[in-house]
Design an enzyme around this catalytic site. Structure first.
Site, short mmCIF file in Angstrom:
data_model
loop_
_atom_site.label_atom_id
_atom_site.label_comp_id
_atom_site.label_asym_id
_atom_site.label_seq_id
_atom_site.Cartn_x
_atom_site.Cartn_y
_atom_site.Cartn_z
N ARG A 198 0.75 7.69 11.13
CA ARG A 198 1.85 6.88 11.67
C ARG A 198 3.05 6.92 10.74
NH1 ARG A 198 -0.70 1.05 12.57
NH2 ARG A 198 -1.62 1.57 10.58
N PRO A 199 4.29 6.93 11.30
CA PRO A 199 5.46 6.90 10.42
C PRO A 199 5.53 5.57 9.68
CG PRO A 199 6.10 6.77 12.74
CD PRO A 199 4.63 7.01 12.72
N ARG A 200 5.85 5.62 8.41
CA ARG A 200 5.98 4.37 7.63
C ARG A 200 7.40 3.84 7.75
NH1 ARG A 200 3.18 7.31 2.63
NH2 ARG A 200 1.03 7.26 3.38
N THR A 203 -4.66 -6.75 5.52
CA THR A 203 -5.98 -6.15 5.71
C THR A 203 -7.02 -7.25 5.44
OG1 THR A 203 -7.32 -4.20 5.28
CG2 THR A 203 -6.25 -5.20 3.35
N GLY A 224 -5.95 5.94 2.51
CA GLY A 224 -5.79 7.39 2.48
C GLY A 224 -5.01 7.78 1.24
N HIS A 225 -5.60 8.62 0.43
CA HIS A 225 -4.92 9.09 -0.78
C HIS A 225 -4.83 10.60 -0.72
CE1 HIS A 225 -6.48 5.40 -3.19
NE2 HIS A 225 -5.32 5.16 -2.62
N THR A 261 -3.93 8.26 6.71
CA THR A 261 -5.10 8.03 7.56
C THR A 261 -4.77 8.19 9.03
OG1 THR A 261 -6.02 6.53 5.93
CG2 THR A 261 -6.88 6.31 8.15
N GLY A 292 6.99 13.42 -8.34
CA GLY A 292 6.50 14.44 -7.41
C GLY A 292 5.01 14.27 -7.23
N LYS A 314 -0.95 5.41 -5.39
CA LYS A 314 -2.01 5.10 -6.36
C LYS A 314 -2.96 6.27 -6.55
CE LYS A 314 -3.32 1.54 -3.98
NZ LYS A 314 -2.27 1.52 -2.95
N GLY A 315 -3.17 7.03 -5.46
CA GLY A 315 -4.13 8.15 -5.52
C GLY A 315 -3.79 9.10 -6.65
N GLY A 335 0.84 -1.20 0.00
CA GLY A 335 0.00 0.00 0.00
C GLY A 335 0.87 1.24 0.00
N ASP A 336 0.21 2.41 -0.10
CA ASP A 336 0.92 3.69 -0.10
C ASP A 336 1.91 3.81 -1.26
OD1 ASP A 336 -0.40 4.27 2.31
OD2 ASP A 336 1.16 3.22 3.44
N GLN A 392 -5.00 -0.16 -0.59
CA GLN A 392 -3.92 -0.96 0.01
C GLN A 392 -3.05 -1.59 -1.09
OE1 GLN A 392 -7.30 -1.72 1.54
NE2 GLN A 392 -6.86 0.10 2.69
#
Ligand code: IMP
Length: 423
Positions: A302-304, A238, A39-40, A299, A414, A15-16, A11-12, A223
């Site tokens: 939290r740090p990834r 998930t 979250g996007h 969302t 970017g 994609k957004g 995820g992350d 995700q």
């Protein structure tokens, strides 16, 4: 024509932004799984838009947004998101629909999600706490509440009574938590009824007709592949199917309707929450990448966790999802690194593994073999033509393409819509 866009990592992947870019050439953008755990963030005209449930393609005025039956919808979060987006000038009238057979997330799902994860102690999953797993559990346990149930006041009341009979028993007996009142919850949620009535649709029927009429559909997975309930790093996953196959069941379209699958991969790897992550970087560079890539959950904030690109998992994702083309995002974040590593192979018990192992215990204990490549120093945020990328950046893309075995068609440099390079 249906194009499915999926994440090839945890995820992350960005994609957004890709959905937002592709949506310009599509008529409908449809989410097929997940919920408000996603979250996007999309930046357009210097304005930042944050999406959790609404498909990010909705920023294009001609696009119809759909939440499919595979999505779980938290009404409180959904309507708050709609209000925020409306405040930012987005008009949803007659171009946002929700599957009447999608399940809804209620406050007790969120509380149970948080309690269950906490009770796991050191084995916790690190869920987003948004009630995702617990809503899907109720769906399969057949005490879920669907949008069509929700919009019918007496049906909703009755289903809520049955569900809370069970949940309150758990809250009281085992978790020593306060219980929910059916009347109070039904009353509190009645404010969302009218809006849901306007949005609810047989989305499957609508989409199939639209496809037959020649309209172009973009199916949006939330995700990523390795958070998939069946193919991910179970139990650190998930509760839905982000893989491309999920688009069929999550939207009610036959597999033959899907014409293309696009995979999205970040130029490095991140993961949020617990679970194995073989190419995770264990020194200061982890923090450096996090800062450079602004790697904090959209969302939960939290740090990834950050790591090197893992070609073993992305190659598996390419096969599993039937990817036709790959898009690499956030290449700009790697600028300035002296050397860049790529995970190319796993070794387990002194043996080379031929692929990503589905067994989590094995995956937790693999040793990664890396290949090192020279990094580039140039800032590439403003590059718009592929050939203008530094040679070393192009070499990095070529090598990923070779290792993953899938054509890379696009590179993002970017967060803005125009920071994209077609190859
Ligand atoms: P859940 O989806 O809230 O049940 O969380 C299960 C796991 O998936 C946790 O590790 C979460 O951090 C992760 N997860 C859920 N949604 C996302 C997402 O949109 N991006 C990245 N990780 C996610």
């Amino acid at each position: 024509m249906v194009t499915v866009v999926i994440g090839t990592q945890w995820g992350d992947e960005g994609k957004g932004k890709i959905i937002d870019t592709l949506a310009g050439q599509h008529d409908i953008v449809a989410r097929y799984q997940g919920g408000a755990n996603a979250g996007h963030t999309v930046v357009y005209n210097n304005q930042k838009f944050v999406f959790h449930l609404v498909p990010s393609g909705i920023l294009h005025r001609h696009v119809v947004g759909i939440l499919g039956n595979g999505v779980v919808i938290d009404p409180a979060s959904f309507f708050q998101e709609l209000t925020e987006l409306e405040k930012q000038g987005i008009d949803f009238s007659k171009r946002l629909f929700v599957a009447e057979n999608a399940h809804i997330t209620l406050p007790y799902h969120k509380i149970l999600d948080q309690i269950e994860d906490e009770k796991r102690g050191s084995e916790k999953l690190g869920t987003t706490g948004r009630g995702i797993g617990t809503t899907y559990t109720d769906k399969y346990g057949r005490i879920g509440i669907r949008v069509s149930d929700f919009i019918n006041e007496s049906v909703f009341f009755n289903k809520l009574r049955i569900a809370l009979g069970l949940k309150n028993y758990l809250f009281q007996k085992y978790y020593k938590e306060s219980v929910f009142s059916v009347e109070k919850l039904a009353d509190e949620y009645s404010r969302y009824r009218k809006r849901f009535q306007e949005l609810a649709k047989d989305v499957s029927f609508y989409l199939n007709k639209a496809i037959d009429d020649g309209r172009k559909v973009l199916a949006e997975g939330a995700q990523g592949t390795f958070l998939d309930i069946d193919f991910g790093t179970y139990p650190f996953v998930t509760a839905s199917n982000p893989v491309s196959g999920g688009a069929c069941t999550g939207l009610g379209i036959g597999p033959k309707k899907i014409t293309k699958v696009i995979g999205v991969a970040k130029a490095y790897t991140t993961r949020v929450g617990m679970g194995p992550f073989p190419t995770e970087i264990k020194d200061d560079l982890n923090e450096k990448l996090r800062t450079a890539g602004n790697e904090f959950g959209a969302t939960t904030g939290r740090p990834r966790r950050c790591g090197w690109f893992d070609s073993v998992i992305v190659r598996y994702a390419a096969i599993l999802n039937g990817i036709d083309e790959l898009i690499i995002t956030k290449l700009d974040v790697l600028s300035g690194l002296k050397t860049i590593k790529i995970g190319i192979r796993y070794v387990y018990n002194n043996q080379i593994l031929e692929k990503y192992p589905l067994d989590t215990e094995t995956f937790e204990n693999v040793k990664v073999e890396y290949e090192e490549m020279k990094g580039w120093n140039e800032n590439i945020n403003r590059v718009s033509r592929y050939k203008e990328l530094p040679e070393l950046a192009r070499k990095y893309i070529d090598r990923i393409e070779e290792l993953v075995g899938t054509k890379i068609t696009t590179v993002s440099v970017g967060s803005a819509r125009e920071q994209i390079i077609y190859r």
